[in-house]
Scaffold this active site. Structure first.
Site: not given
Length: 357
Positions: A37, A331, A334
Protein backbone atom coordinates in the site's frame (compact mmCIF):
# COMPACT_ATOMS: atom_id res chain seq x y z
CA UNK A 1 49.15 37.98 -28.68
CA UNK A 2 46.27 37.81 -31.18
CA UNK A 3 42.67 37.11 -30.22
CA UNK A 4 42.65 33.46 -31.32
CA UNK A 5 45.70 32.64 -29.19
CA UNK A 6 44.14 34.38 -26.18
CA UNK A 7 40.97 32.35 -26.55
CA UNK A 8 42.97 29.12 -26.86
CA UNK A 9 44.99 29.96 -23.73
CA UNK A 10 41.77 30.76 -21.82
CA UNK A 11 40.20 27.47 -22.94
CA UNK A 12 43.22 25.39 -21.88
CA UNK A 13 43.46 27.18 -18.53
CA UNK A 14 39.78 26.54 -17.88
CA UNK A 15 40.21 22.83 -18.59
CA UNK A 16 43.08 22.62 -16.11
CA UNK A 17 40.99 24.28 -13.41
CA UNK A 18 38.03 21.92 -13.82
CA UNK A 19 37.61 19.29 -11.07
CA UNK A 20 38.90 15.85 -11.98
CA UNK A 21 35.66 14.14 -10.97
CA UNK A 22 32.02 15.07 -11.28
CA UNK A 23 28.94 14.10 -9.35
CA UNK A 24 26.53 11.82 -11.17
CA UNK A 25 23.39 13.58 -12.30
CA UNK A 26 20.01 12.02 -11.59
CA UNK A 27 19.42 10.85 -15.17
CA UNK A 28 16.48 8.70 -14.16
CA UNK A 29 14.15 7.90 -17.02
CA UNK A 30 11.27 6.39 -15.04
CA UNK A 31 10.16 4.96 -11.71
CA UNK A 32 8.64 1.49 -11.53
CA UNK A 33 7.20 0.48 -8.14
CA UNK A 34 6.28 -2.93 -6.73
CA UNK A 35 4.92 -3.96 -3.37
CA UNK A 36 2.14 -2.97 -1.00
CA UNK A 37 0.00 0.00 0.00
CA UNK A 38 2.79 2.52 0.55
CA UNK A 39 3.47 2.32 -3.21
CA UNK A 40 -0.05 1.59 -4.52
CA UNK A 41 -1.65 4.67 -6.14
CA UNK A 42 -4.90 2.87 -6.92
CA UNK A 43 -4.34 -0.54 -8.51
CA UNK A 44 -6.67 -2.07 -5.94
CA UNK A 45 -9.50 0.12 -7.25
CA UNK A 46 -9.84 -2.54 -9.96
CA UNK A 47 -9.90 -5.49 -7.52
CA UNK A 48 -12.64 -7.04 -5.40
CA UNK A 49 -10.96 -6.55 -2.05
CA UNK A 50 -11.56 -4.68 1.19
CA UNK A 51 -8.03 -3.27 0.86
CA UNK A 52 -9.21 -0.19 -1.02
CA UNK A 53 -9.11 3.52 -0.33
CA UNK A 54 -11.02 4.95 -3.28
CA UNK A 55 -13.52 6.67 -1.00
CA UNK A 56 -13.58 9.74 1.27
CA UNK A 57 -11.95 10.90 3.44
CA UNK A 58 -8.93 9.42 1.64
CA UNK A 59 -7.52 12.00 -0.75
CA UNK A 60 -8.73 15.11 1.07
CA UNK A 61 -5.33 16.74 0.41
CA UNK A 62 -4.83 15.17 -3.03
CA UNK A 63 -5.16 17.46 -6.08
CA UNK A 64 -8.88 17.96 -6.63
CA UNK A 65 -9.57 16.28 -3.26
CA UNK A 66 -9.98 13.00 -5.14
CA UNK A 67 -9.87 9.64 -3.32
CA UNK A 68 -7.51 8.18 -5.92
CA UNK A 69 -6.94 4.86 -4.18
CA UNK A 70 -3.82 6.00 -2.35
CA UNK A 71 -3.81 5.05 1.33
CA UNK A 72 -3.16 8.61 2.45
CA UNK A 73 -4.79 11.99 2.77
CA UNK A 74 -2.82 12.98 -0.33
CA UNK A 75 0.24 11.91 -2.27
CA UNK A 76 2.64 9.01 -1.75
CA UNK A 77 6.42 9.25 -1.53
CA UNK A 78 6.76 8.02 -5.12
CA UNK A 79 4.50 10.85 -6.32
CA UNK A 80 6.83 13.37 -4.73
CA UNK A 81 9.89 11.61 -6.16
CA UNK A 82 8.73 11.59 -9.79
CA UNK A 83 7.86 15.26 -9.46
CA UNK A 84 11.12 16.24 -7.75
CA UNK A 85 13.12 14.37 -10.40
CA UNK A 86 11.26 16.16 -13.18
CA UNK A 87 9.82 12.96 -14.62
CA UNK A 88 6.10 13.69 -14.26
CA UNK A 89 3.67 15.01 -11.68
CA UNK A 90 2.34 11.73 -10.24
CA UNK A 91 3.24 8.04 -10.47
CA UNK A 92 0.13 6.35 -11.93
CA UNK A 93 -1.35 2.95 -11.19
CA UNK A 94 -0.69 0.38 -13.89
CA UNK A 95 -4.29 -0.84 -13.77
CA UNK A 96 -5.68 2.66 -14.31
CA UNK A 97 -7.61 2.38 -17.60
CA UNK A 98 -6.51 5.92 -18.49
CA UNK A 99 -2.84 4.87 -18.50
CA UNK A 100 -1.40 4.95 -22.03
CA UNK A 101 1.50 3.02 -23.50
CA UNK A 102 3.45 6.27 -23.68
CA UNK A 103 2.78 6.97 -20.00
CA UNK A 104 4.60 3.74 -19.20
CA UNK A 105 7.85 5.09 -20.62
CA UNK A 106 8.18 7.36 -17.58
CA UNK A 107 7.02 4.78 -15.08
CA UNK A 108 4.07 3.32 -13.22
CA UNK A 109 3.29 1.53 -10.00
CA UNK A 110 2.36 -2.14 -10.05
CA UNK A 111 1.95 -2.28 -6.26
CA UNK A 112 -1.15 -3.66 -4.57
CA UNK A 113 -2.25 -2.69 -1.06
CA UNK A 114 -2.48 -5.64 1.32
CA UNK A 115 0.07 -7.78 -0.48
CA UNK A 116 3.28 -9.23 0.89
CA UNK A 117 6.38 -11.18 0.05
CA UNK A 118 4.44 -14.29 1.08
CA UNK A 119 1.82 -15.23 -1.54
CA UNK A 120 -0.47 -16.34 1.28
CA UNK A 121 -0.73 -12.73 2.44
CA UNK A 122 -1.97 -11.60 -0.97
CA UNK A 123 -4.33 -14.53 -1.45
CA UNK A 124 -5.98 -13.93 1.93
CA UNK A 125 -6.51 -10.27 0.99
CA UNK A 126 -7.53 -11.05 -2.61
CA UNK A 127 -4.91 -8.67 -4.00
CA UNK A 128 -1.99 -8.94 -6.43
CA UNK A 129 0.94 -11.11 -5.44
CA UNK A 130 4.45 -9.90 -6.26
CA UNK A 131 4.54 -12.49 -9.04
CA UNK A 132 1.33 -11.07 -10.50
CA UNK A 133 2.87 -7.60 -10.34
CA UNK A 134 5.92 -8.88 -12.19
CA UNK A 135 3.69 -10.41 -14.86
CA UNK A 136 2.01 -7.04 -15.29
CA UNK A 137 5.44 -5.45 -15.68
CA UNK A 138 6.32 -7.94 -18.42
CA UNK A 139 3.10 -6.95 -20.14
CA UNK A 140 4.05 -3.29 -19.73
CA UNK A 141 7.41 -3.94 -21.40
CA UNK A 142 5.59 -5.37 -24.42
CA UNK A 143 3.33 -2.32 -24.55
CA UNK A 144 6.32 0.02 -24.47
CA UNK A 145 8.16 -1.94 -27.15
CA UNK A 146 5.12 -1.73 -29.40
CA UNK A 147 5.53 2.03 -29.67
CA UNK A 148 9.27 2.62 -29.16
CA UNK A 149 11.10 -0.58 -30.03
CA UNK A 150 13.46 -2.82 -28.08
CA UNK A 151 16.50 -0.54 -27.97
CA UNK A 152 14.70 2.48 -26.54
CA UNK A 153 12.81 0.42 -23.97
CA UNK A 154 16.07 -1.21 -22.89
CA UNK A 155 17.51 2.27 -22.35
CA UNK A 156 14.49 3.36 -20.32
CA UNK A 157 14.62 0.26 -18.10
CA UNK A 158 18.38 0.40 -17.58
CA UNK A 159 18.17 4.02 -16.41
CA UNK A 160 14.94 3.67 -14.44
CA UNK A 161 14.60 3.53 -10.68
CA UNK A 162 12.90 0.37 -9.40
CA UNK A 163 11.36 0.48 -5.94
CA UNK A 164 10.22 -2.54 -3.93
CA UNK A 165 8.41 -2.25 -0.60
CA UNK A 166 6.73 -5.25 1.03
CA UNK A 167 6.89 -7.37 4.15
CA UNK A 168 4.90 -5.33 6.66
CA UNK A 169 1.61 -7.09 5.90
CA UNK A 170 3.27 -10.49 6.14
CA UNK A 171 4.39 -9.76 9.68
CA UNK A 172 1.32 -7.79 10.74
CA UNK A 173 -1.31 -10.26 9.56
CA UNK A 174 0.27 -13.66 8.95
CA UNK A 175 2.69 -13.73 11.86
CA UNK A 176 1.35 -11.43 14.58
CA UNK A 177 -2.31 -11.36 13.64
CA UNK A 178 -4.18 -14.45 12.51
CA UNK A 179 -1.45 -16.04 12.74
CA UNK A 180 -1.26 -18.24 9.67
CA UNK A 181 2.51 -18.68 9.61
CA UNK A 182 3.30 -19.53 13.22
CA UNK A 183 4.46 -22.95 12.05
CA UNK A 184 7.65 -21.01 11.28
CA UNK A 185 9.95 -19.51 13.86
CA UNK A 186 10.32 -15.74 13.57
CA UNK A 187 13.75 -16.13 12.02
CA UNK A 188 12.53 -18.86 9.67
CA UNK A 189 9.61 -16.75 8.44
CA UNK A 190 11.85 -13.74 7.89
CA UNK A 191 14.20 -15.93 5.86
CA UNK A 192 11.27 -17.14 3.75
CA UNK A 193 10.24 -13.55 3.02
CA UNK A 194 13.79 -12.56 2.12
CA UNK A 195 14.20 -15.53 -0.20
CA UNK A 196 11.03 -14.49 -2.02
CA UNK A 197 12.31 -10.91 -2.18
CA UNK A 198 15.61 -12.08 -3.64
CA UNK A 199 13.71 -13.90 -6.38
CA UNK A 200 11.81 -10.69 -7.21
CA UNK A 201 15.01 -8.66 -7.48
CA UNK A 202 16.69 -11.29 -9.65
CA UNK A 203 13.71 -11.34 -12.01
CA UNK A 204 13.78 -7.54 -12.25
CA UNK A 205 17.50 -7.69 -13.00
CA UNK A 206 16.84 -10.20 -15.79
CA UNK A 207 14.52 -7.65 -17.44
CA UNK A 208 17.28 -5.04 -17.44
CA UNK A 209 16.69 -3.29 -14.11
CA UNK A 210 19.95 -1.95 -12.73
CA UNK A 211 18.87 0.51 -10.01
CA UNK A 212 16.79 -1.15 -7.32
CA UNK A 213 15.79 0.49 -4.04
CA UNK A 214 14.44 -1.95 -1.46
CA UNK A 215 12.48 -0.43 1.42
CA UNK A 216 12.92 -2.01 4.83
CA UNK A 217 10.28 -2.57 7.48
CA UNK A 218 9.02 0.37 9.53
CA UNK A 219 8.75 0.13 13.32
CA UNK A 220 5.67 -2.09 13.06
CA UNK A 221 5.09 -1.91 16.80
CA UNK A 222 4.45 1.84 16.56
CA UNK A 223 1.77 1.62 13.88
CA UNK A 224 -1.53 2.74 15.44
CA UNK A 225 -3.21 -0.61 14.79
CA UNK A 226 -0.33 -2.44 16.49
CA UNK A 227 -0.42 -0.04 19.43
CA UNK A 228 -4.17 -0.64 19.80
CA UNK A 229 -3.93 -4.42 19.66
CA UNK A 230 -0.93 -4.35 21.99
CA UNK A 231 -2.90 -2.39 24.57
CA UNK A 232 -5.45 -5.21 24.72
CA UNK A 233 -2.92 -7.94 25.42
CA UNK A 234 -2.10 -8.98 28.99
CA UNK A 235 1.17 -7.21 29.79
CA UNK A 236 2.72 -4.52 31.94
CA UNK A 237 1.44 -1.97 29.39
CA UNK A 238 -2.11 -3.32 29.13
CA UNK A 239 -4.64 -0.56 28.33
CA UNK A 240 -1.78 1.85 27.59
CA UNK A 241 -1.06 3.23 24.13
CA UNK A 242 2.64 2.54 23.70
CA UNK A 243 4.72 0.98 20.95
CA UNK A 244 5.08 -2.80 21.00
CA UNK A 245 8.80 -3.15 21.62
CA UNK A 246 9.07 -6.78 20.54
CA UNK A 247 7.58 -6.06 17.13
CA UNK A 248 9.99 -3.16 16.67
CA UNK A 249 12.87 -5.40 17.63
CA UNK A 250 11.67 -7.97 15.08
CA UNK A 251 11.64 -5.26 12.40
CA UNK A 252 15.22 -4.34 13.22
CA UNK A 253 16.36 -7.97 12.96
CA UNK A 254 14.64 -8.29 9.58
CA UNK A 255 16.16 -5.04 8.35
CA UNK A 256 19.66 -6.17 9.29
CA UNK A 257 19.13 -9.32 7.22
CA UNK A 258 17.69 -7.27 4.36
CA UNK A 259 20.66 -4.92 4.36
CA UNK A 260 23.01 -7.89 4.11
CA UNK A 261 20.92 -9.32 1.26
CA UNK A 262 21.02 -6.10 -0.76
CA UNK A 263 24.80 -5.91 -0.36
CA UNK A 264 25.18 -9.50 -1.54
CA UNK A 265 22.90 -8.98 -4.53
CA UNK A 266 24.72 -5.85 -5.59
CA UNK A 267 27.99 -7.78 -5.48
CA UNK A 268 26.64 -10.67 -7.55
CA UNK A 269 24.26 -9.07 -10.07
CA UNK A 270 26.33 -7.57 -12.90
CA UNK A 271 26.11 -3.80 -13.27
CA UNK A 272 23.52 -3.42 -10.54
CA UNK A 273 22.97 -0.98 -7.71
CA UNK A 274 20.76 -2.60 -5.06
CA UNK A 275 20.23 -0.28 -2.11
CA UNK A 276 18.55 -0.86 1.25
CA UNK A 277 16.30 2.06 2.18
CA UNK A 278 15.96 2.62 5.92
CA UNK A 279 12.53 3.94 6.90
CA UNK A 280 12.70 2.50 10.41
CA UNK A 281 15.06 5.16 11.74
CA UNK A 282 13.30 8.29 10.46
CA UNK A 283 9.88 7.04 11.58
CA UNK A 284 11.20 6.17 15.04
CA UNK A 285 12.80 9.61 15.20
CA UNK A 286 9.36 11.09 14.58
CA UNK A 287 7.79 8.90 17.26
CA UNK A 288 10.44 9.79 19.83
CA UNK A 289 10.74 13.51 19.05
CA UNK A 290 7.49 14.62 17.39
CA UNK A 291 7.95 18.34 18.04
CA UNK A 292 11.21 18.32 16.07
CA UNK A 293 9.17 17.37 13.00
CA UNK A 294 6.20 19.63 13.66
CA UNK A 295 4.06 16.69 14.76
CA UNK A 296 1.57 16.41 17.60
CA UNK A 297 0.37 12.80 17.25
CA UNK A 298 2.58 9.88 16.24
CA UNK A 299 0.86 6.66 17.34
CA UNK A 300 -2.72 7.63 16.51
CA UNK A 301 -4.11 8.05 13.03
CA UNK A 302 -5.90 11.16 11.81
CA UNK A 303 -8.90 9.20 10.54
CA UNK A 304 -11.56 8.12 13.04
CA UNK A 305 -10.33 7.50 16.57
CA UNK A 306 -6.92 6.76 15.10
CA UNK A 307 -6.82 3.27 16.55
CA UNK A 308 -7.97 0.66 14.00
CA UNK A 309 -9.62 2.67 11.21
CA UNK A 310 -8.25 1.99 7.73
CA UNK A 311 -9.72 0.91 4.42
CA UNK A 312 -13.51 0.53 4.79
CA UNK A 313 -13.42 1.65 8.44
CA UNK A 314 -11.87 4.97 7.45
CA UNK A 315 -14.90 6.37 5.67
CA UNK A 316 -16.97 9.50 5.20
CA UNK A 317 -18.82 8.87 8.48
CA UNK A 318 -15.63 8.65 10.53
CA UNK A 319 -14.40 11.82 12.23
CA UNK A 320 -11.02 13.12 11.17
CA UNK A 321 -8.43 15.41 12.68
CA UNK A 322 -8.46 19.07 11.59
CA UNK A 323 -4.84 19.06 10.37
CA UNK A 324 -3.33 15.81 9.01
CA UNK A 325 0.09 17.46 8.72
CA UNK A 326 0.33 17.31 12.52
CA UNK A 327 0.00 13.52 12.41
CA UNK A 328 2.57 10.92 11.44
CA UNK A 329 -0.19 8.50 10.39
CA UNK A 330 -3.26 9.20 8.30
CA UNK A 331 -5.10 6.01 9.24
CA UNK A 332 -4.22 3.13 11.55
CA UNK A 333 -1.39 1.89 9.33
CA UNK A 334 -0.47 4.44 6.65
CA UNK A 335 1.46 7.72 6.80
CA UNK A 336 0.09 11.14 6.01
CA UNK A 337 1.10 13.06 2.92
CA UNK A 338 3.43 15.21 5.03
CA UNK A 339 5.20 12.09 6.32
CA UNK A 340 5.54 10.76 2.78
CA UNK A 341 7.06 14.07 1.70
CA UNK A 342 9.61 13.87 4.49
CA UNK A 343 10.49 10.28 3.56
CA UNK A 344 10.78 11.20 -0.13
CA UNK A 345 13.18 14.01 0.70
CA UNK A 346 15.15 11.67 2.95
CA UNK A 347 15.38 9.11 0.15
CA UNK A 348 16.51 11.68 -2.40
CA UNK A 349 19.21 13.05 -0.10
CA UNK A 350 20.54 9.87 1.54
CA UNK A 351 19.82 6.90 -0.71
CA UNK A 352 19.39 8.13 -4.28
CA UNK A 353 23.09 9.10 -4.68
CA UNK A 354 24.08 5.47 -4.05
CA UNK A 355 21.87 4.39 -6.94
CA UNK A 356 23.48 6.85 -9.34
CA UNK A 357 27.11 5.85 -8.83
Amino acid sequence: MDTSKCLLLFFLTTLLLLPTSTTASPNITAIFAFGDSILDPGNNNRLSTIFRSDHPPYGIDFPGRIPSGRFSDGKLATDFLVSQLGIKELLPAYLDPALTDRDLLTGASFASAGTGLDDLTASEANVLTLNAQLRNFMQALQRMRSIEGQQEVDRVVENALFMVAAGTNDMLYNFYGLPLRRTYSLSGYQDLLLQNLENVIRILHSTGARRVAVVGLPPIGCMPVSVTLGSLMPSFHMLQRVCVDQQNSDSQVYNAKLKALTSRLQATLPGSRVVYVDVYTPIMDMVISPAAFGLEKTIEGCCGLGSVEMGPLCNALAPKCPDPSKYLFWDAAHPTQSTYLFLANKFRQEFLPSLLV
